[in-house]
Design a protein around this motif. Structure first.
Motif, short mmCIF file in Angstrom:
data_model
loop_
_atom_site.label_atom_id
_atom_site.label_comp_id
_atom_site.label_asym_id
_atom_site.label_seq_id
_atom_site.Cartn_x
_atom_site.Cartn_y
_atom_site.Cartn_z
N ALA A 112 0.82 -1.21 0.00
CA ALA A 112 0.00 0.00 0.00
C ALA A 112 0.85 1.26 0.00
O ALA A 112 0.35 2.35 -0.31
N MET A 113 2.13 1.14 0.33
CA MET A 113 3.04 2.27 0.26
C MET A 113 3.06 2.87 -1.14
O MET A 113 3.24 4.09 -1.31
N LEU A 114 2.83 2.04 -2.15
CA LEU A 114 2.81 2.52 -3.53
C LEU A 114 1.65 3.49 -3.77
O LEU A 114 1.72 4.32 -4.68
N LEU A 115 0.59 3.37 -2.98
CA LEU A 115 -0.52 4.32 -3.11
C LEU A 115 -0.08 5.73 -2.73
O LEU A 115 -0.56 6.71 -3.30
N TYR A 116 0.81 5.82 -1.74
CA TYR A 116 1.35 7.13 -1.39
C TYR A 116 2.20 7.68 -2.53
O TYR A 116 2.16 8.86 -2.83
N LEU A 117 2.98 6.80 -3.15
CA LEU A 117 3.89 7.24 -4.21
C LEU A 117 3.16 7.60 -5.50
O LEU A 117 3.66 8.41 -6.28
N ALA A 118 1.99 7.01 -5.74
CA ALA A 118 1.29 7.18 -7.01
C ALA A 118 0.99 8.64 -7.30
O ALA A 118 0.47 9.38 -6.45
N SER A 119 1.32 9.08 -8.50
CA SER A 119 1.03 10.45 -8.92
C SER A 119 -0.38 10.55 -9.48
O SER A 119 -0.92 9.58 -10.03
#
Length: 373
Positions: A112-119
């Protein structure tokens, strides 16, 4: 044939890299929404929906790009995950030895960390509207049909959970959808919130009902939600209560029973939900297989240590008070998630946990990313 080949060649030549990138960018939020819903559908660590969700998440980030801004928040989230990773050996040293379960939960949560990174992730909620409506429809059908009569007593077969496996989780998903749709400036979206309001009653989740009611009430007082929208929601509630009571021959199927349950003092079982196996320390002990700990910062403190819980509180608090006036809706959604986190932990572990990472990113980073990788 020559003309067909010429048209085909023209079509292929038009698919230049810029067009492909534009299509990929538009598809990215749909992939991210699929990841969030896949988490809702997960029933075990061997569930196919885990693979579907991870695939969709990676596709969404690759198609839409990513950014580590703001770096302070980014590294804070990394440290938070690091404490959870340290809980794996910690469960063997200080905990109850359930390192496999602790590792499994980390494997479920960490992507879910990738949700933070997603532009450009602000369009994710639009893609979630069909899922909100499907979930609400299933809950309503369950609430109206999943009963049987023994003599003069109406008996419920089970809980009304919709796409989820728990009535509290079902109410939490509905709460997020209600706040998002009601706060929207589009009349169509606001109207779509009404079936979600009706479905919320059928879950029977007291805290899940009180939280969106409180949030929408404050939003109406601050002018974020127009009074006509609020009136429509209240009307939907009363129609459901009265209509179900009359159609059900006076039996308390969804209406009166649910309202009564929602208004009963929640403190009756707060002690059970907030019970702890041991006092929190600075040491990560691993996942606590305990019937209590239905509070996110308290659970993090017990499982991953007091510092990890402090990081969660600081990041969440900073996101709530950060100056991001372009998208105040996300702040209301995070407030909803935080209130749900007071008496339940599904907003952190797995099922709805992705929404926390997504909202932190939406509030921490600029509304439009000028540059993504």
């Amino acid at each position: 044939m020559v003309k067909l080949l010429a048209n085909t060649n023209r079509l292929v030549t038009t698919l230049d890299p810029e067009i492909v990138r534009a299509w990929a960018k538009n598809a990215a939020p749909a992939f991210l929404a699929l990841y969030l819903m896949s988490n809702i559908l997960v029933r075990s660590f061997t569930d196919i929906w885990l693979f579907v969700g991870w695939t969709a998440l990676c596709a969404g980030v690759i198609c839409g790009g990513w950014s580590t801004k703001r770096h302070t928040v980014f590294w804070g989230l990394i440290v938070l995950l690091l404490f959870h990773a340290l809980a794996i050996p910690g469960s063997l040293i200080w905990g109850i030895g359930n390192w496999e379960f602790t590792a499994g939960v980390l494997l479920w949560m960490a992507p879910a960390m990738l949700l933070y990174l997603a532009s450009d992730a602000h369009r994710v909620f639009v893609w979630l509207i069909p899922a909100f409506l499907l979930h609400a429809s299933i809950v309503i059908v369950e609430g109206m049909t999943d009963w049987y009569l023994i003599g003069e007593i109406m008996i419920r077969r089970g809980n009304n959970t919709g796409l989820t496996n728990n009535p509290n989780l079902a109410a939490g998903l509905l709460a997020i959808g209600i706040v998002y749709l009601m706060a929207s400036k589009r009349p169509v979206f606001q109207a779509l919130s009404l079936p979600l309001v009706v479905a919320l009653l059928f879950t029977g989740s007291r805290w899940g009902i009180l939280v969106p009611v409180a949030v929408i009430g404050v939003m109406a007082l601050t002018g974020t939600v127009h009074w006509k929208v609020l009136a429509g929601g209240i009307l939907a509630l009363f129609v459901t209560v009265i209509g179900v009571g009359l159609v059900g021959g006076g039996y308390q199927i969804a209406g009166y029973g649910s309202i009564t349950a929602a208004l009963n003092p929640i403190v009756t079982d707060v002690g059970v939900r907030l019970a702890i196996p041991h006092l929190p320390t600075f040491l990560p002990h691993g996942v606590a297989e305990h019937p209590g700990l239905h509070n996110v910062p308290l659970r993090i403190a017990v499982e991953n240590g007091i510092i990890a819980a402090g990081i969660w509180v600081v990041i969440t608090g900073w996101a709530l008070i950060s100056k991001n006036d372009k998208q105040p809706l996300y702040r209301w959604l995070l407030i909803t998630l935080v209130l749900l986190s007071v008496l339940d932990y599904y907003t952190w572990m797995g099922h709805l946990g992705g929404f926390w990472w997504l909202l932190i990113g939406l509030l921490a980073k600029p509304y439009r990313q000028e540059k993504s990788h």
